[in-house]
Write a protein that holds these residues in place. Structure first.
Motif, PDB file in Angstrom:
ATOM      1  N   GLY A   9       0.816  -1.197   0.000  1.00  0.00           N
ATOM      2  CA  GLY A   9       0.000   0.000   0.000  1.00  0.00           C
ATOM      3  C   GLY A   9       0.856   1.256   0.000  1.00  0.00           C
ATOM      4  O   GLY A   9       2.081   1.201   0.143  1.00  0.00           O
ATOM      5  N   GLY A  10       0.207   2.398  -0.176  1.00  0.00           N
ATOM      6  CA  GLY A  10       0.929   3.653  -0.175  1.00  0.00           C
ATOM      7  C   GLY A  10       0.094   4.774  -0.730  1.00  0.00           C
ATOM      8  O   GLY A  10      -1.119   4.644  -0.901  1.00  0.00           O
ATOM      9  N   LEU A  11       0.771   5.885  -1.011  1.00  0.00           N
ATOM     10  CA  LEU A  11       0.134   7.080  -1.558  1.00  0.00           C
ATOM     11  C   LEU A  11       0.446   7.161  -3.047  1.00  0.00           C
ATOM     12  O   LEU A  11       1.611   7.054  -3.445  1.00  0.00           O
ATOM     13  CB  LEU A  11       0.658   8.316  -0.836  1.00  0.00           C
ATOM     14  N   TRP A  36      -9.915 -10.212  -1.616  1.00  0.00           N
ATOM     15  CA  TRP A  36      -9.499  -8.867  -1.243  1.00  0.00           C
ATOM     16  C   TRP A  36     -10.742  -8.041  -0.916  1.00  0.00           C
ATOM     17  O   TRP A  36     -11.732  -8.101  -1.644  1.00  0.00           O
ATOM     18  CB  TRP A  36      -8.718  -8.186  -2.373  1.00  0.00           C
ATOM     19  N   PHE A  37     -10.643  -7.293   0.157  1.00  0.00           N
ATOM     20  CA  PHE A  37     -11.704  -6.418   0.594  1.00  0.00           C
ATOM     21  C   PHE A  37     -11.104  -5.048   0.885  1.00  0.00           C
ATOM     22  O   PHE A  37      -9.890  -4.910   1.001  1.00  0.00           O
ATOM     23  CB  PHE A  37     -12.358  -6.965   1.883  1.00  0.00           C
ATOM     24  N   ARG A  38     -11.953  -4.051   1.037  1.00  0.00           N
ATOM     25  CA  ARG A  38     -11.460  -2.733   1.420  1.00  0.00           C
ATOM     26  C   ARG A  38     -12.491  -2.033   2.297  1.00  0.00           C
ATOM     27  O   ARG A  38     -13.672  -2.320   2.229  1.00  0.00           O
ATOM     28  CB  ARG A  38     -11.141  -1.884   0.188  1.00  0.00           C
ATOM     29  N   GLN A  39     -11.969  -1.131   3.096  1.00  0.00           N
ATOM     30  CA  GLN A  39     -12.838  -0.344   3.966  1.00  0.00           C
ATOM     31  C   GLN A  39     -12.358   1.089   3.983  1.00  0.00           C
ATOM     32  O   GLN A  39     -11.221   1.366   4.403  1.00  0.00           O
ATOM     33  CB  GLN A  39     -12.870  -0.914   5.382  1.00  0.00           C
ATOM     34  N   LYS A  87      -8.436   5.694  -8.579  1.00  0.00           N
ATOM     35  CA  LYS A  87      -9.279   6.861  -8.385  1.00  0.00           C
ATOM     36  C   LYS A  87      -9.279   7.239  -6.901  1.00  0.00           C
ATOM     37  O   LYS A  87      -9.055   6.376  -6.047  1.00  0.00           O
ATOM     38  CB  LYS A  87     -10.711   6.547  -8.816  1.00  0.00           C
ATOM     39  N   PRO A  88      -9.561   8.490  -6.584  1.00  0.00           N
ATOM     40  CA  PRO A  88      -9.629   8.875  -5.165  1.00  0.00           C
ATOM     41  C   PRO A  88     -10.606   8.007  -4.369  1.00  0.00           C
ATOM     42  O   PRO A  88     -10.362   7.730  -3.188  1.00  0.00           O
ATOM     43  CB  PRO A  88     -10.089  10.333  -5.229  1.00  0.00           C
ATOM     44  N   GLU A  89     -11.658   7.558  -4.999  1.00  0.00           N
ATOM     45  CA  GLU A  89     -12.630   6.714  -4.298  1.00  0.00           C
ATOM     46  C   GLU A  89     -12.116   5.315  -4.021  1.00  0.00           C
ATOM     47  O   GLU A  89     -12.776   4.532  -3.342  1.00  0.00           O
ATOM     48  CB  GLU A  89     -13.961   6.652  -5.073  1.00  0.00           C
ATOM     49  N   ASP A  90     -10.943   4.973  -4.520  1.00  0.00           N
ATOM     50  CA  ASP A  90     -10.319   3.687  -4.177  1.00  0.00           C
ATOM     51  C   ASP A  90      -9.565   3.778  -2.850  1.00  0.00           C
ATOM     52  O   ASP A  90      -9.067   2.759  -2.353  1.00  0.00           O
ATOM     53  CB  ASP A  90      -9.341   3.254  -5.272  1.00  0.00           C
ATOM     54  N   THR A  91      -9.474   4.964  -2.298  1.00  0.00           N
ATOM     55  CA  THR A  91      -8.783   5.139  -1.028  1.00  0.00           C
ATOM     56  C   THR A  91      -9.463   4.334   0.074  1.00  0.00           C
ATOM     57  O   THR A  91     -10.666   4.456   0.295  1.00  0.00           O
ATOM     58  CB  THR A  91      -8.755   6.627  -0.629  1.00  0.00           C
ATOM     59  N   ALA A  92      -8.686   3.485   0.735  1.00  0.00           N
ATOM     60  CA  ALA A  92      -9.235   2.593   1.766  1.00  0.00           C
ATOM     61  C   ALA A  92      -8.102   1.778   2.367  1.00  0.00           C
ATOM     62  O   ALA A  92      -6.981   1.773   1.844  1.00  0.00           O
ATOM     63  CB  ALA A  92     -10.272   1.652   1.164  1.00  0.00           C
ATOM     64  N   VAL A  93      -8.430   1.085   3.433  1.00  0.00           N
ATOM     65  CA  VAL A  93      -7.550   0.028   3.923  1.00  0.00           C
ATOM     66  C   VAL A  93      -7.951  -1.249   3.199  1.00  0.00           C
ATOM     67  O   VAL A  93      -9.133  -1.601   3.176  1.00  0.00           O
ATOM     68  CB  VAL A  93      -7.672  -0.152   5.442  1.00  0.00           C
ATOM     69  N   TYR A  94      -6.977  -1.910   2.624  1.00  0.00           N
ATOM     70  CA  TYR A  94      -7.228  -3.122   1.852  1.00  0.00           C
ATOM     71  C   TYR A  94      -6.806  -4.342   2.669  1.00  0.00           C
ATOM     72  O   TYR A  94      -5.703  -4.378   3.222  1.00  0.00           O
ATOM     73  CB  TYR A  94      -6.462  -3.079   0.534  1.00  0.00           C
ATOM     74  N   TYR A  95      -7.694  -5.324   2.693  1.00  0.00           N
ATOM     75  CA  TYR A  95      -7.476  -6.546   3.461  1.00  0.00           C
ATOM     76  C   TYR A  95      -7.512  -7.758   2.555  1.00  0.00           C
ATOM     77  O   TYR A  95      -8.335  -7.817   1.640  1.00  0.00           O
ATOM     78  CB  TYR A  95      -8.574  -6.727   4.505  1.00  0.00           C
ATOM     79  N   CYS A  96      -6.660  -8.719   2.840  1.00  0.00           N
ATOM     80  CA  CYS A  96      -6.827 -10.009   2.187  1.00  0.00           C
ATOM     81  C   CYS A  96      -7.463 -10.973   3.185  1.00  0.00           C
ATOM     82  O   CYS A  96      -7.392 -10.763   4.404  1.00  0.00           O
ATOM     83  CB  CYS A  96      -5.519 -10.554   1.652  1.00  0.00           C
ATOM     84  N   GLN A 117      -2.841   0.337   3.899  1.00  0.00           N
ATOM     85  CA  GLN A 117      -3.521   1.565   3.496  1.00  0.00           C
ATOM     86  C   GLN A 117      -3.174   1.940   2.065  1.00  0.00           C
ATOM     87  O   GLN A 117      -1.994   1.971   1.687  1.00  0.00           O
ATOM     88  CB  GLN A 117      -3.117   2.720   4.432  1.00  0.00           C
ATOM     89  N   VAL A 118      -4.202   2.240   1.302  1.00  0.00           N
ATOM     90  CA  VAL A 118      -4.034   2.783  -0.046  1.00  0.00           C
ATOM     91  C   VAL A 118      -4.697   4.153  -0.071  1.00  0.00           C
ATOM     92  O   VAL A 118      -5.880   4.277   0.263  1.00  0.00           O
ATOM     93  CB  VAL A 118      -4.664   1.865  -1.104  1.00  0.00           C
ATOM     94  N   THR A 119      -3.931   5.155  -0.458  1.00  0.00           N
ATOM     95  CA  THR A 119      -4.456   6.506  -0.536  1.00  0.00           C
ATOM     96  C   THR A 119      -4.214   7.043  -1.935  1.00  0.00           C
ATOM     97  O   THR A 119      -3.072   7.046  -2.409  1.00  0.00           O
ATOM     98  CB  THR A 119      -3.795   7.432   0.489  1.00  0.00           C
ATOM     99  N   VAL A 120      -5.280   7.473  -2.581  1.00  0.00           N
ATOM    100  CA  VAL A 120      -5.200   7.993  -3.943  1.00  0.00           C
ATOM    101  C   VAL A 120      -5.543   9.479  -3.897  1.00  0.00           C
ATOM    102  O   VAL A 120      -6.656   9.854  -3.518  1.00  0.00           O
ATOM    103  CB  VAL A 120      -6.146   7.252  -4.886  1.00  0.00           C
ATOM    104  N   SER A 121      -4.592  10.297  -4.286  1.00  0.00           N
ATOM    105  CA  SER A 121      -4.797  11.743  -4.259  1.00  0.00           C
ATOM    106  C   SER A 121      -5.299  12.228  -5.612  1.00  0.00           C
ATOM    107  O   SER A 121      -4.954  11.680  -6.657  1.00  0.00           O
ATOM    108  CB  SER A 121      -3.497  12.453  -3.897  1.00  0.00           C
TER     109      SER A 121
END
Length: 122
Positions: A9-11, A36-39, A87-96, A117-121
């Motif tokens: 993950g990252g920015l 894979w899930f995200r929140q 996309k910015p809306e993909d910003t989330a914590v990603y879980y396997c 954590q994945v953060t999309v600016s």
């Protein structure tokens, strides 16, 4: 004891790409369906993708189809999530997650990782 550890993950800027990895410490990895899930903040956890034990079948949420690709390497006990056109809306914590059931849906997972954590600016 099953342990799942995500990384990658990252920015990243919108339009960019990332590849997430999840290493599983379990002997029966090659027979597990991996998901894979995200929140996102303030939202419920949502299903992103799943892959069958052999890797021959996959399932994706509509929101990521055509942009995300799930794959696995059973020799390395690792599942991947390649994400492009972020996309910015993909910003989330990603879980396997792992389960020993044949369905590729969102339910029935037995073990979860701690998330990355994945953060999309924009």
């Amino acid at each position: 004891q099953v342990q799942l550890v995500e990384s990658g993950g990252g920015l990243v800027q919108a339009g960019g790409s990332l590849r997430l990895s999840c290493v599983a410490s379990v002997r029966s990895f090659s027979s597990a369906v991996m998901g894979w899930f995200r929140q996102a903040p303030g939202k419920e956890r949502e299903f992103v993708a799943a892959i069958s034990s052999s890797g021959s079948s996959t399932n994706y949420a509509d929101s990521v189809k055509g942009r995300f690709t799930v794959s696995r390497d059973n020799a390395k006990n690792t599942v991947y999530l390649q994400m492009i056109s972020l996309k910015p809306e993909d910003t989330a914590v990603y879980y396997c997650a792992a389960k020993w059931r044949r369905t590729l849906g969102a339910g029935g997972y037995d073990y979860w990782g701690q998330g990355t954590q994945v953060t999309v600016s924009s």
